[in-house]
Design a protein around this motif. Structure first.
Motif, mmCIF file in Angstrom:
data_model
loop_
_atom_site.group_PDB
_atom_site.id
_atom_site.type_symbol
_atom_site.label_atom_id
_atom_site.label_comp_id
_atom_site.label_asym_id
_atom_site.label_seq_id
_atom_site.Cartn_x
_atom_site.Cartn_y
_atom_site.Cartn_z
ATOM 1 N N LEU A 101 -2.610 -0.136 11.407
ATOM 2 C CA LEU A 101 -2.456 1.380 11.760
ATOM 3 C C LEU A 101 -3.122 1.598 12.939
ATOM 4 O O LEU A 101 -4.012 1.113 13.517
ATOM 5 N N ASP A 102 -2.819 2.951 13.425
ATOM 6 C CA ASP A 102 -3.423 3.400 14.717
ATOM 7 C C ASP A 102 -4.854 3.331 14.699
ATOM 8 O O ASP A 102 -5.535 3.244 15.525
ATOM 9 N N SER A 103 -5.411 3.698 13.316
ATOM 10 C CA SER A 103 -6.832 3.961 13.208
ATOM 11 C C SER A 103 -7.509 2.571 13.171
ATOM 12 O O SER A 103 -8.887 2.589 12.971
ATOM 13 N N GLY A 104 -6.808 1.484 13.216
ATOM 14 C CA GLY A 104 -7.339 0.071 13.225
ATOM 15 C C GLY A 104 -7.535 -0.456 11.910
ATOM 16 O O GLY A 104 -7.622 -1.736 11.652
ATOM 17 N N ASP A 105 -7.125 0.300 10.779
ATOM 18 C CA ASP A 105 -7.074 -0.158 9.382
ATOM 19 C C ASP A 105 -6.033 -1.137 9.216
ATOM 20 O O ASP A 105 -4.842 -0.890 9.958
ATOM 21 N N THR A 106 -5.866 -2.000 8.226
ATOM 22 C CA THR A 106 -4.697 -2.921 8.099
ATOM 23 C C THR A 106 -4.309 -2.603 6.616
ATOM 24 O O THR A 106 -5.349 -2.646 5.771
ATOM 25 N N SER A 131 1.033 -1.120 0.029
ATOM 26 C CA SER A 131 0.234 -0.007 0.010
ATOM 27 C C SER A 131 0.700 1.156 -0.183
ATOM 28 O O SER A 131 0.330 2.340 -0.175
ATOM 29 N N TRP A 132 2.071 1.220 0.409
ATOM 30 C CA TRP A 132 3.057 2.185 0.569
ATOM 31 C C TRP A 132 3.649 2.849 -0.901
ATOM 32 O O TRP A 132 3.716 3.878 -1.206
ATOM 33 N N LYS A 144 9.643 3.018 8.827
ATOM 34 C CA LYS A 144 9.617 2.769 10.104
ATOM 35 C C LYS A 144 8.313 2.081 10.655
ATOM 36 O O LYS A 144 7.920 2.410 11.738
ATOM 37 N N LEU A 145 7.685 1.022 9.880
ATOM 38 C CA LEU A 145 6.543 0.529 10.275
ATOM 39 C C LEU A 145 6.839 -0.748 11.102
ATOM 40 O O LEU A 145 7.896 -1.511 11.000
ATOM 41 N N THR A 146 5.913 -1.103 11.918
ATOM 42 C CA THR A 146 5.785 -2.536 12.758
ATOM 43 C C THR A 146 4.780 -3.375 12.111
ATOM 44 O O THR A 146 3.620 -3.022 12.264
ATOM 45 N N PRO A 147 5.201 -4.425 11.393
ATOM 46 C CA PRO A 147 4.365 -5.692 10.951
ATOM 47 C C PRO A 147 3.580 -6.026 12.387
ATOM 48 O O PRO A 147 3.949 -6.176 13.485
ATOM 49 N N TYR A 148 2.343 -6.418 12.036
ATOM 50 C CA TYR A 148 1.378 -6.905 12.898
ATOM 51 C C TYR A 148 2.098 -8.173 13.589
ATOM 52 O O TYR A 148 1.757 -7.972 15.177
ATOM 53 N N GLU A 149 2.599 -8.947 13.174
ATOM 54 C CA GLU A 149 3.091 -10.107 13.824
ATOM 55 C C GLU A 149 4.228 -10.069 14.826
ATOM 56 O O GLU A 149 4.600 -10.646 15.703
ATOM 57 N N ASP A 150 4.799 -8.735 14.812
ATOM 58 C CA ASP A 150 5.910 -8.155 15.702
ATOM 59 C C ASP A 150 5.539 -7.463 16.651
ATOM 60 O O ASP A 150 6.389 -6.786 17.668
ATOM 61 N N GLN A 151 4.191 -6.953 16.779
ATOM 62 C CA GLN A 151 3.498 -6.315 17.783
ATOM 63 C C GLN A 151 3.278 -6.990 19.116
ATOM 64 O O GLN A 151 3.006 -7.920 19.298
#
Length: 58
Positions: free
Chosen positions: A34-39, A20-21, A51-58
């Motif tokens: 994302l902070d908004s809850g969107d994926t 998406s980027w 400097k994104l954090t993948p969901y699996e690493d959160q």
């Protein structure tokens, strides 16, 4: 006949998809929440740049 097991690929397994980027298909994308809850999905290159954090690493 191909049967799906319904399991997710192991962590770190390359997955082809749309980044998406940079708006292109990439060989290795990761799910980003994302902070908004969107994926969305981002490639490894964009994860490093933005400097994104993948969901699996959160």
């Amino acid at each position: 006949m191909d049967e799906s097991t319904g399991t997710a690929p192991p962590k770190g397994t390359p997955t082809e998809g749309f980044c998406s980027w940079h708006d292109r298909i990439s060989e290795d994308v990761r799910l980003i929440r994302l902070d908004s809850g969107d994926t969305h999905y981002a490639c490894v290159h964009c994860i490093r740049i933005y400097k994104l954090t993948p969901y699996e690493d959160q």
